[in-house]
Design a protein around this motif. Structure first.
Motif, PDB file in Angstrom:
ATOM      1  N   LEU A 222      28.382  57.537 -23.929  1.00 21.63           N
ATOM      2  CA  LEU A 222      28.096  56.107 -23.974  1.00 21.63           C
ATOM      3  C   LEU A 222      26.624  55.939 -24.338  1.00 21.63           C
ATOM      4  O   LEU A 222      25.738  56.462 -23.647  1.00 21.63           O
ATOM      5  N   GLN A 223      26.352  55.212 -25.422  1.00 24.36           N
ATOM      6  CA  GLN A 223      24.996  55.086 -25.928  1.00 24.36           C
ATOM      7  C   GLN A 223      24.641  53.633 -26.177  1.00 24.36           C
ATOM      8  O   GLN A 223      25.519  52.790 -26.395  1.00 24.36           O
ATOM      9  N   ASP A 224      23.308  53.358 -26.170  1.00 27.89           N
ATOM     10  CA  ASP A 224      22.866  52.006 -26.504  1.00 27.89           C
ATOM     11  C   ASP A 224      22.852  51.841 -28.022  1.00 27.89           C
ATOM     12  O   ASP A 224      23.224  52.760 -28.776  1.00 27.89           O
ATOM     13  N   SER A 225      22.409  50.686 -28.476  1.00 28.36           N
ATOM     14  CA  SER A 225      22.473  50.381 -29.904  1.00 28.36           C
ATOM     15  C   SER A 225      21.628  51.312 -30.752  1.00 28.36           C
ATOM     16  O   SER A 225      21.852  51.451 -31.961  1.00 28.36           O
ATOM     17  N   LYS A 226      20.635  51.962 -30.127  1.00 27.48           N
ATOM     18  CA  LYS A 226      19.767  52.878 -30.865  1.00 27.48           C
ATOM     19  C   LYS A 226      20.249  54.327 -30.813  1.00 27.48           C
ATOM     20  O   LYS A 226      19.599  55.226 -31.352  1.00 27.48           O
ATOM     21  N   GLY A 227      21.350  54.545 -30.137  1.00 25.33           N
ATOM     22  CA  GLY A 227      21.877  55.892 -30.055  1.00 25.33           C
ATOM     23  C   GLY A 227      21.333  56.697 -28.893  1.00 25.33           C
ATOM     24  O   GLY A 227      21.548  57.905 -28.824  1.00 25.33           O
ATOM     25  N   LEU A 228      20.636  56.031 -27.963  1.00 27.09           N
ATOM     26  CA  LEU A 228      20.135  56.716 -26.774  1.00 27.09           C
ATOM     27  C   LEU A 228      21.164  56.638 -25.661  1.00 27.09           C
ATOM     28  O   LEU A 228      21.903  55.644 -25.560  1.00 27.09           O
TER      29      LEU A 228
ATOM     30  N   GLY B 293      26.484  50.797 -28.491  1.00 27.69           N
ATOM     31  CA  GLY B 293      26.240  49.357 -28.531  1.00 27.69           C
ATOM     32  C   GLY B 293      25.640  48.861 -27.240  1.00 27.69           C
ATOM     33  O   GLY B 293      25.357  49.622 -26.306  1.00 27.69           O
ATOM     34  N   ASN B 294      25.437  47.567 -27.159  1.00 27.10           N
ATOM     35  CA  ASN B 294      24.782  46.927 -26.017  1.00 27.10           C
ATOM     36  C   ASN B 294      25.791  46.688 -24.898  1.00 27.10           C
ATOM     37  O   ASN B 294      26.692  45.871 -25.026  1.00 27.10           O
ATOM     38  N   THR B 295      25.633  47.404 -23.800  1.00 27.17           N
ATOM     39  CA  THR B 295      26.543  47.237 -22.669  1.00 27.17           C
ATOM     40  C   THR B 295      25.977  46.315 -21.593  1.00 27.17           C
ATOM     41  O   THR B 295      26.693  45.925 -20.678  1.00 27.17           O
ATOM     42  N   MET B 296      24.734  45.945 -21.701  1.00 32.34           N
ATOM     43  CA  MET B 296      24.069  45.211 -20.629  1.00 32.34           C
ATOM     44  C   MET B 296      24.713  43.859 -20.302  1.00 32.34           C
ATOM     45  O   MET B 296      24.844  43.502 -19.127  1.00 32.34           O
ATOM     46  N   PRO B 297      25.115  43.035 -21.289  1.00 35.41           N
ATOM     47  CA  PRO B 297      25.650  41.702 -20.948  1.00 35.41           C
ATOM     48  C   PRO B 297      27.072  41.735 -20.404  1.00 35.41           C
ATOM     49  O   PRO B 297      27.618  40.691 -20.071  1.00 35.41           O
ATOM     50  N   PHE B 298      27.679  42.898 -20.335  1.00 34.06           N
ATOM     51  CA  PHE B 298      29.097  42.975 -20.024  1.00 34.06           C
ATOM     52  C   PHE B 298      29.334  43.504 -18.618  1.00 34.06           C
ATOM     53  O   PHE B 298      28.706  44.470 -18.197  1.00 34.06           O
ATOM     54  N   SER B 299      30.257  42.871 -17.958  1.00 31.64           N
ATOM     55  CA  SER B 299      30.752  43.443 -16.709  1.00 31.64           C
ATOM     56  C   SER B 299      32.107  44.073 -17.018  1.00 31.64           C
ATOM     57  O   SER B 299      32.675  43.867 -18.088  1.00 31.64           O
TER      58      SER B 299
ATOM     59  N   SER C 122      36.439  48.470 -30.476  1.00 35.95           N
ATOM     60  CA  SER C 122      35.200  47.706 -30.329  1.00 35.95           C
ATOM     61  C   SER C 122      35.384  46.575 -29.326  1.00 35.95           C
ATOM     62  O   SER C 122      36.489  46.073 -29.106  1.00 35.95           O
ATOM     63  N   PHE C 123      34.246  46.177 -28.704  1.00 37.21           N
ATOM     64  CA  PHE C 123      34.196  45.072 -27.748  1.00 37.21           C
ATOM     65  C   PHE C 123      33.266  43.994 -28.295  1.00 37.21           C
ATOM     66  O   PHE C 123      32.305  44.283 -29.007  1.00 37.21           O
ATOM     67  N   ARG C 124      33.550  42.757 -27.893  1.00 37.60           N
ATOM     68  CA  ARG C 124      32.695  41.659 -28.333  1.00 37.60           C
ATOM     69  C   ARG C 124      32.835  40.507 -27.346  1.00 37.60           C
ATOM     70  O   ARG C 124      33.922  40.247 -26.840  1.00 37.60           O
ATOM     71  N   LEU C 125      31.732  39.820 -27.080  1.00 34.54           N
ATOM     72  CA  LEU C 125      31.764  38.685 -26.164  1.00 34.54           C
ATOM     73  C   LEU C 125      30.810  37.603 -26.657  1.00 34.54           C
ATOM     74  O   LEU C 125      29.594  37.805 -26.693  1.00 34.54           O
ATOM     75  N   GLY C 126      31.374  36.462 -27.057  1.00 37.88           N
ATOM     76  CA  GLY C 126      30.562  35.311 -27.424  1.00 37.88           C
ATOM     77  C   GLY C 126      29.477  35.646 -28.421  1.00 37.88           C
ATOM     78  O   GLY C 126      29.711  36.238 -29.469  1.00 37.88           O
ATOM     79  N   GLU C 127      28.231  35.240 -28.066  1.00 30.01           N
ATOM     80  CA  GLU C 127      27.118  35.460 -28.983  1.00 30.01           C
ATOM     81  C   GLU C 127      26.650  36.912 -29.022  1.00 30.01           C
ATOM     82  O   GLU C 127      25.853  37.284 -29.866  1.00 30.01           O
ATOM     83  N   PHE C 128      27.157  37.732 -28.098  1.00 33.15           N
ATOM     84  CA  PHE C 128      26.762  39.138 -28.082  1.00 33.15           C
ATOM     85  C   PHE C 128      27.666  39.903 -29.062  1.00 33.15           C
ATOM     86  O   PHE C 128      28.787  40.277 -28.739  1.00 33.15           O
TER      87      PHE C 128
ATOM     88  N   ASP D 217      26.889  42.765 -30.546  1.00 28.90           N
ATOM     89  CA  ASP D 217      26.611  44.200 -30.629  1.00 28.90           C
ATOM     90  C   ASP D 217      27.197  44.947 -29.441  1.00 28.90           C
ATOM     91  O   ASP D 217      26.594  45.862 -28.915  1.00 28.90           O
ATOM     92  N   GLY D 218      28.386  44.540 -29.011  1.00 28.20           N
ATOM     93  CA  GLY D 218      29.052  45.236 -27.926  1.00 28.20           C
ATOM     94  C   GLY D 218      29.421  46.655 -28.345  1.00 28.20           C
ATOM     95  O   GLY D 218      29.391  47.004 -29.531  1.00 28.20           O
ATOM     96  N   PRO D 219      29.791  47.500 -27.389  1.00 27.36           N
ATOM     97  CA  PRO D 219      30.083  48.898 -27.704  1.00 27.36           C
ATOM     98  C   PRO D 219      31.264  49.031 -28.674  1.00 27.36           C
ATOM     99  O   PRO D 219      32.245  48.293 -28.582  1.00 27.36           O
ATOM    100  N   LYS D 220      31.144  49.986 -29.574  1.00 26.18           N
ATOM    101  CA  LYS D 220      32.263  50.310 -30.461  1.00 26.18           C
ATOM    102  C   LYS D 220      32.243  51.807 -30.755  1.00 26.18           C
ATOM    103  O   LYS D 220      31.208  52.471 -30.691  1.00 26.18           O
ATOM    104  N   LEU D 221      33.421  52.343 -31.050  1.00 27.84           N
ATOM    105  CA  LEU D 221      33.528  53.752 -31.376  1.00 27.84           C
ATOM    106  C   LEU D 221      32.804  54.012 -32.698  1.00 27.84           C
ATOM    107  O   LEU D 221      33.069  53.346 -33.700  1.00 27.84           O
ATOM    108  N   THR D 222      31.890  54.973 -32.657  1.00 31.80           N
ATOM    109  CA  THR D 222      30.994  55.216 -33.785  1.00 31.80           C
ATOM    110  C   THR D 222      31.116  56.661 -34.250  1.00 31.80           C
ATOM    111  O   THR D 222      31.037  57.584 -33.440  1.00 31.80           O
TER     112      THR D 222
END
Length: 549
Positions: free
Chosen positions: A336-342, A443-449, A462-468, A470-475
């Motif tokens: 599980l990584q953030d949008s920058k691959g960390l 992707g960005n997991t922070m806004p998601f519960s 892939s996941f997506r919520l509203g204006e966010f 950049d939710g996580p997706k298989l990369t």
């Protein structure tokens, strides 16, 4: 004075063919009376080493036990009209079937092997009726019949007129290292080929119900070898010696073979040749259960998580393809990584790389979290049957029990191979052979519960919520293999005492790998390198046979 004729000029060798039962016959013709050359029939006392081919997952045709109706016949990929129409029919049939219909149709307990598929005898010299008796109609023709025909043809033409023939006198004597062999095995020798040529090699095919556990399939294959293959030779008049078989496997068929020889304990196997074996599993199965298959295959095999999960999560055989506890020596493969691959971290600051402690069964497969194999939102796909009152109990518990059985199978079979095992696998790191060596959610997991994730998984990775957005997706990330089995899994038997291991593709050594790409998983046996490694293994294994008169 005229020179005496050489032996080759003074003899005419009568060609050998096969009759409808697959037995050798000799085709003779009358010659002029002035032709005084000796007519020679090169025969031998009958003794056979049956070669039994075991296909991969979804490669066996299946039919309904009760009705006999064909249920699963994957389309053959060729340009003849019948196959094109078959593809169109398969797309029309499976393209409109959702998760519920797929689950209802593809139940292991309702199905059995269907030997009624089309057959290509190729260069085998066999009649179609003979090939069907040997099970050739039970499998995907374009993937398997060509190599079975080639094995039949090549092994019947090793020696003639007391000399090595054609391919065997040239290509067959090349060093295995030219084809990517890693353990330093020597070339075949003329005496080895002469010894093998004392036997006939008849190619059979053992289709199996790939939805059931590989242990159960191994029991079925044992019965097939005993009651069909070896019985065929016992009932010849007079009986033909055929004491043991050589197994040639593709993909999942290798798990069946390992279960047959190491768990079932079947002793009438002389040796095994494994092709593209997922020795420690393949992360690709996780991808398919979370995002569906890729490319044209998705229209038949499943285009989203629901369609795949509904079938695979109820199939012990398919789940046994998941990465094992010792896959890559227990290293993490789900990241599980953030949008920058960390690496993302949990509340304790630990990187979210799984499995952490070498236990994918609890950490990934049973885990209902959003990144689990069957997350909470997909529990509904585990059982789509109609129930009185509309509720189902213990669905998750039944799935967890099945995962426990998968773990038991993995631990029982770990590093277990027949003493005479030969392996070849793909090693291509190009994008075209991407094999999901690592599964990366980026992707960005922070806004998601967790609860929000359940509402926003699109079933295609892939996941997506509203204006966010950049939710996580298989990369996709770099990884080598054959498009399905990663190199790390294909090469695993090398450290478990197998006799030979062929690393084939641009990441392998040897003249035949230089500047040549790897091969695709499903069609690997249509590659000349895989075929060479198979024939090499067969001849080496045949040295152990001792029942020729």
């Amino acid at each position: 004075m005229q020179n005496e004729r050489s032996p080759s000029e003074s003899e005419v060798v009568i060609s050998r063919t096969r009759n409808i039962d697959g037995r050798p016959v000799f085709d003779t013709h009358l010659t002029p009376t002035e032709d005084t050359r000796t007519k020679v029939i090169e025969t031998k006392l009958p003794a056979v080493i049956p070669i039994v081919f075991l296909p991969g997952i979804m490669g066996t045709n299946l039919k309904n036990k009760k009705t006999g109706d064909a249920v699963w016949r994957p389309p053959n990929m060729s340009l003849n009209l019948a196959d094109i129409l078959g593809v169109v029919a398969a797309l029309a049939t499976w393209g409109i079937r959702g998760p519920k219909q797929r689950q209802q149709i593809l139940k292991a307990e309702d199905l059995t092997v269907d030997n009624g598929g089309s057959i290509d005898v190729g260069e085998s010299g066999l009649a179609k009726e003979t090939a069907r008796k040997r099970g050739w109609g039970s499998v995907l023709r374009t993937s398997y019949n060509p190599v079975m025909g080639l094995l039949e043809a090549r092994t019947s033409r090793i020696v003639a007129n007391r000399t090595l023939q054609g391919w065997w006198s040239t290509e067959g004597l090349r060093p295995p290292g030219d084809y990517g062999e890693e353990t330093g095995q020597p070339p075949l020798t003329e005496p080895e080929l002469m010894k093998a040529a004392r036997y006939d090699f008849d190619v059979w095919c053992a289709g199996y119900n790939w939805l059931q556990s590989n242990r159960k399939s191994a029991e079925d294959v044992r019965l097939y070898i005993e009651n069909t293959v070896l019985r065929h030779y016992r009932e010849q008049k007079p009986p033909v010696p055929a004491d043991k078989v050589i197994l040639v496997t593709h993909s999942m068929g290798g798990l069946v073979a390992r279960a047959l020889t190491n768990l079932v304990g079947y002793e009438k196997v002389l040796g095994v040749v494994h092709g593209v074996l997922p020795a420690t599993g393949a992360p690709a199965i996780y991808h398919h259960m979370r995002a569906g298959y890729e490319g044209p295959e998705q229209l038949i095999l499943g285009s989203n998580a629901g369609e795949v999960t509904a079938v695979v999560a109820n199939s012990a055989g398919a789940l046994e393809l998941c990465p094992t506890f010792d896959h890559r020596s227990g290293q993490p493969w789900l990241l599980l990584q953030d949008s920058k691959g960390l690496a993302s971290t949990d509340e304790d600051g630990m990187p979210c790389n799984y499995p952490r402690i070498g236990n994918p069964y609890d950490e990934i497969y049973k885990n209902p979290s959003w990144y689990g194999l069957v997350p909470a939102q997909n529990t509904k796909f585990l059982d789509l049957s109609e129930t009185e009152g509309g509720t189902k109990k213990n669905t998750r518990a039944r799935f967890n029990f099945l995962i426990d059985e998968v773990e038991t199978f993995h631990r029982d079979i770990s590093s277990q191979y027949h003493n005479e095992s030969f392996v070849h696998y793909g090693a291509d790191g190009s994008k075209s052979m991407h094999s999901w060596q690592d599964i990366v959610w980026r992707g960005n997991t922070m806004p998601f519960s967790i609860s929000q994730f359940t509402e926003n998984d699109n079933g295609n990775g892939s996941f997506r919520l509203g204006e966010f957005r950049d939710g996580p997706k298989l990369t996709r990330v770099n990884g080598s293999g054959d498009g399905t089995v990663p190199t790390s899994s294909g090469e695993a038997p090398h450290g478990s005492g197998v006799k030979a291991s062929f690393r084939q593709g641009p990441m392998g050594n040897g003249a035949c790998n230089i500047e040549h790409k790897g091969y695709d998983h499903q069609s690997s046996y249509n590659d000349s390198r895989a075929r060479w490694a198979t024939l090499y293994g067969i001849i080496r294994i045949a040295q152990l046979a001792d029942w020729a008169p």
